[in-house]
Scaffold this active site. Sequence first.
Site, PDB file in Angstrom:
ATOM      1  CG  LEU A   1      71.841 -16.925  32.466  1.00  0.00           C
ATOM      2  CD1 LEU A   1      71.717 -16.447  30.560  1.00  0.00           C
ATOM      3  CD2 LEU A   1      69.792 -17.314  32.318  1.00  0.00           C
ATOM      4  CB  SER A   2      75.668 -18.764  35.783  1.00  0.00           C
ATOM      5  OG  SER A   2      73.692 -19.148  36.073  1.00  0.00           O
TER       6      SER A   2
ATOM      7  CB  ILE B   1      77.260 -25.249  33.071  1.00  0.00           C
ATOM      8  CG1 ILE B   1      78.172 -23.627  32.734  1.00  0.00           C
ATOM      9  CG2 ILE B   1      77.379 -25.638  32.004  1.00  0.00           C
ATOM     10  CD1 ILE B   1      76.868 -22.498  33.452  1.00  0.00           C
TER      11      ILE B   1
ATOM     12  CE1 TYR C   1      65.182  -6.217  27.369  1.00  0.00           C
ATOM     13  CE2 TYR C   1      66.132  -4.382  28.695  1.00  0.00           C
ATOM     14  CZ  TYR C   1      65.400  -5.194  27.653  1.00  0.00           C
ATOM     15  OH  TYR C   1      63.928  -4.735  27.796  1.00  0.00           O
TER      16      TYR C   1
ATOM     17  CG  ASN D   1      59.495 -17.876  33.096  1.00  0.00           C
ATOM     18  OD1 ASN D   1      59.730 -17.550  34.079  1.00  0.00           O
ATOM     19  ND2 ASN D   1      59.138 -17.128  32.331  1.00  0.00           N
TER      20      ASN D   1
ATOM     21  NE  ARG E   1      61.848 -19.709  38.154  1.00  0.00           N
ATOM     22  CZ  ARG E   1      62.094 -18.949  36.904  1.00  0.00           C
ATOM     23  NH1 ARG E   1      60.824 -18.419  36.229  1.00  0.00           N
ATOM     24  NH2 ARG E   1      63.244 -18.454  37.084  1.00  0.00           N
TER      25      ARG E   1
ATOM     26  NE  ARG F   1      66.201 -46.490  67.505  1.00  0.00           N
ATOM     27  CZ  ARG F   1      68.025 -47.064  68.374  1.00  0.00           C
ATOM     28  NH1 ARG F   1      68.301 -48.171  67.819  1.00  0.00           N
ATOM     29  NH2 ARG F   1      68.431 -46.569  68.705  1.00  0.00           N
TER      30      ARG F   1
ATOM     31  N   GLY G   1      67.072 -40.048  64.320  1.00  0.00           N
ATOM     32  CA  GLY G   1      68.174 -39.642  65.742  1.00  0.00           C
ATOM     33  C   GLY G   1      69.801 -39.756  65.225  1.00  0.00           C
TER      34      GLY G   1
ATOM     35  CD  GLU H   1      66.493 -24.185  36.053  1.00  0.00           C
ATOM     36  OE1 GLU H   1      65.582 -24.625  35.134  1.00  0.00           O
ATOM     37  OE2 GLU H   1      66.749 -25.594  35.440  1.00  0.00           O
TER      38      GLU H   1
HETATM   39  C1  LIG Z   1      75.002 -26.944  41.726  1.00  0.00           C
HETATM   40  C2  LIG Z   1      74.702 -25.768  40.540  1.00  0.00           C
HETATM   41  C3  LIG Z   1      73.995 -26.174  39.370  1.00  0.00           C
HETATM   42  C4  LIG Z   1      74.010 -24.873  38.693  1.00  0.00           C
HETATM   43  N1  LIG Z   1      73.627 -24.845  37.158  1.00  0.00           N
HETATM   44  C5  LIG Z   1      74.058 -23.799  36.236  1.00  0.00           C
HETATM   45  C6  LIG Z   1      73.545 -24.477  35.637  1.00  0.00           C
HETATM   46  O1  LIG Z   1      73.449 -25.625  34.822  1.00  0.00           O
HETATM   47  N2  LIG Z   1      73.175 -23.051  34.805  1.00  0.00           N
HETATM   48  C7  LIG Z   1      73.137 -21.759  34.537  1.00  0.00           C
HETATM   49  O2  LIG Z   1      73.387 -21.450  34.001  1.00  0.00           O
HETATM   50  N3  LIG Z   1      73.469 -21.831  36.215  1.00  0.00           N
HETATM   51  C8  LIG Z   1      73.578 -22.469  36.710  1.00  0.00           C
HETATM   52  N4  LIG Z   1      74.221 -22.170  37.775  1.00  0.00           N
HETATM   53  C9  LIG Z   1      74.313 -20.949  38.688  1.00  0.00           C
HETATM   54  C10 LIG Z   1      72.679 -20.936  39.434  1.00  0.00           C
HETATM   55  O3  LIG Z   1      71.545 -20.218  38.900  1.00  0.00           O
HETATM   56  C11 LIG Z   1      73.258 -19.311  39.816  1.00  0.00           C
HETATM   57  O4  LIG Z   1      74.089 -19.533  41.531  1.00  0.00           O
HETATM   58  C12 LIG Z   1      71.773 -18.666  40.918  1.00  0.00           C
HETATM   59  O5  LIG Z   1      70.942 -18.213  39.729  1.00  0.00           O
HETATM   60  C13 LIG Z   1      72.398 -17.675  41.452  1.00  0.00           C
HETATM   61  O6  LIG Z   1      73.019 -16.638  41.300  1.00  0.00           O
HETATM   62  P1  LIG Z   1      74.737 -16.847  42.468  1.00  0.00           P
HETATM   63  O7  LIG Z   1      75.203 -17.721  42.561  1.00  0.00           O
HETATM   64  O8  LIG Z   1      75.475 -15.522  41.713  1.00  0.00           O
HETATM   65  O9  LIG Z   1      74.274 -15.423  43.330  1.00  0.00           O
HETATM   66  P2  LIG Z   1      73.516 -14.205  43.865  1.00  0.00           P
HETATM   67  O10 LIG Z   1      72.902 -13.862  42.604  1.00  0.00           O
HETATM   68  O11 LIG Z   1      75.020 -13.637  43.734  1.00  0.00           O
HETATM   69  O12 LIG Z   1      72.587 -14.454  44.497  1.00  0.00           O
HETATM   70  C14 LIG Z   1      73.256 -14.633  45.861  1.00  0.00           C
HETATM   71  C15 LIG Z   1      71.908 -14.027  47.198  1.00  0.00           C
HETATM   72  O13 LIG Z   1      71.506 -12.978  46.808  1.00  0.00           O
HETATM   73  C16 LIG Z   1      70.308 -12.514  46.915  1.00  0.00           C
HETATM   74  N5  LIG Z   1      69.954 -11.999  45.824  1.00  0.00           N
HETATM   75  C17 LIG Z   1      70.193 -11.249  43.920  1.00  0.00           C
HETATM   76  N6  LIG Z   1      69.417 -10.771  44.187  1.00  0.00           N
HETATM   77  C18 LIG Z   1      68.381 -10.266  44.513  1.00  0.00           C
HETATM   78  C19 LIG Z   1      67.788  -9.156  44.575  1.00  0.00           C
HETATM   79  N7  LIG Z   1      67.522  -8.391  43.884  1.00  0.00           N
HETATM   80  N8  LIG Z   1      66.736  -8.845  45.592  1.00  0.00           N
HETATM   81  C20 LIG Z   1      66.504 -10.214  46.713  1.00  0.00           C
HETATM   82  N9  LIG Z   1      67.642 -11.046  46.765  1.00  0.00           N
HETATM   83  C21 LIG Z   1      68.920 -10.726  45.960  1.00  0.00           C
HETATM   84  C22 LIG Z   1      70.060 -14.222  45.967  1.00  0.00           C
HETATM   85  O14 LIG Z   1      68.609 -14.040  46.183  1.00  0.00           O
HETATM   86  C23 LIG Z   1      70.695 -14.660  46.811  1.00  0.00           C
HETATM   87  O15 LIG Z   1      70.695 -15.299  48.498  1.00  0.00           O
HETATM   88  C24 LIG Z   1      73.694 -23.558  39.305  1.00  0.00           C
HETATM   89  C25 LIG Z   1      74.376 -23.616  40.720  1.00  0.00           C
HETATM   90  C26 LIG Z   1      74.581 -24.521  41.442  1.00  0.00           C
HETATM   91  C27 LIG Z   1      74.827 -24.157  42.646  1.00  0.00           C
END
Ligand SMILES: Cc1cc2nc3c(=O)[nH]c(=O)nc-3n(C[C@H](O)[C@H](O)[C@H](O)COP(=O)(O)OP(=O)(O)OC[C@H]3O[C@@H](n4cnc5c(N)ncnc54)[C@H](O)[C@@H]3O)c2cc1C
Length: 406
Positions: A151-152, A183, A204, A266, A269, A294, A365, A389
């Site tokens: 998705l991302s 991913i 969307y 949903n 998570r 220890r 420690g 997620e």
């Molecule tokens: C190890 C790893 C594995 C992953 N695996 C997958 C996967 O298998 N499939 C997939 O699709 N994705 C995956 N992801 C992606 C992951 O779901 C995203 O990194 C995550 O959703 C956050 O998006 P971003 O990194 O773009 O951060 P951003 O969305 O840019 O967020 C940055 C900060 O801004 C905050 N923020 C953003 N918008 C708002 C708002 N409206 N209100 C308040 N705070 C906000 C966030 O909480 C965060 O603190 C993975 C990520 C990692 C690091």
Amino acid sequence: MSQSQTAIEQLSGRPLTILSEDEQMFRASVREFAEGELRPRVEKMDAEGELRQRVEQMDEHQKLDPALIKQCFDLGLMGIETPEEYGGAGGTFFQAILAVEELSRVDASVGVFVDVQNTLVNNAFFRWGTPEQKEKYLTALASEKVGAYALSEPSSGSDAFAMQTRAVDKGDHYVINGRKLWITNGIEAEIFVLFANANPEAGYRGITAFIVEKSFPGFSVGKKENKLGIRASSTVELILEDCKVPKENVLGEAGKGYKISIETLNEGRIGIGAQMIGIASGALECALRYTGERQQFGKAINQFQGVQFQLAEMATDLEAARLLVYNSARLKDAGINFVKEAAMAKLYSSRVAERVTSKAIELYGGYGYVKDYPVEKYWRDSKIGAIYEGTSNMQLQTIAKLIIGK
Ligand SMILES: Cc1cc2nc3c(=O)[nH]c(=O)nc-3n(C[C@H](O)[C@H](O)[C@H](O)COP(=O)(O)OP(=O)(O)OC[C@H]3O[C@@H](n4cnc5c(N)ncnc54)[C@H](O)[C@@H]3O)c2cc1C
């Protein structure tokens, strides 16, 4: 009596953490695998190694041991809820949660490997697959093929629906162009549930879920990330360059991808919540053992009330997080709305995992700060719980919406 009513009747009176006989047997078998096969490999799979960009060049570090992947299939862990007619184990969502917890107690990378397959990929097929798609893909996913959920993108994480990946309808197939980032399981996977916008004018409502196979022309796996934690779990970029996807590989209806992504996440998570309580319980067990061994000031450090109280706080935190996770999983199995509870479970358990693992380091420690002991890894692995997620802020947003009302 409705299905959910029957499920409630069966559960009523049973404390959340008391497992049925089937659940106990299942958990014991996963624990045996985790202790016997997984634990001896954890350190090596997490280790630095030279950073490799391409799968064919990867050494045995920062990578899941292929022998373990095969064992996960052989044990039925890759299709826990998949009906037996598709070669799955025909279990419950709660069992999938138990498996992720038990695996993550030993190694959160294998925990998330099994989690993504069950709670995201298989789940999307159960809910939205056609009979033909279920036959073809659920059978493969239960027996030999790893799945991933894409998705991302580089510029769309929390705001996932702002994706730039585009699908163009060409009659009997779609052509997809774009990039996916982060991913999980991307190196091992052969089947991808991948989201692209097929009608950007509709916003969307143009987002569509596609089933993309690794072998499809125009699909390739890009850079592999070098991460803080869950280092054996692969996290990669996917590249789609005129990737041709047959029309029959649309999952659910065209334009319903937004719904598919929200609803699978949903459920997913709760799995991340399970990963987090697994990490916290692994770290707590280490801390209990170490503080009993220890010696300082002529006695075991767990004889000091200051240490005892910290252990008691850790155990209480973990118990509370486990109740939230188990309750949301049981709600899901009973067919009762669980969206708020799942968001709370993920939010809270990721905080607990971070707190408990951090405290475990302090209780070791100086020994907690070095790689000769297991606790620093638990702490590194815990951090991802607040990010993927849906970040913690996104969970708070969901909870707030549901308690305040629209
Ligand atoms: C190890 C790893 C594995 C992953 N695996 C997958 C996967 O298998 N499939 C997939 O699709 N994705 C995956 N992801 C992606 C992951 O779901 C995203 O990194 C995550 O959703 C956050 O998006 P971003 O990194 O773009 O951060 P951003 O969305 O840019 O967020 C940055 C900060 O801004 C905050 N923020 C953003 N918008 C708002 C708002 N409206 N209100 C308040 N705070 C906000 C966030 O909480 C965060 O603190 C993975 C990520 C990692 C690091």
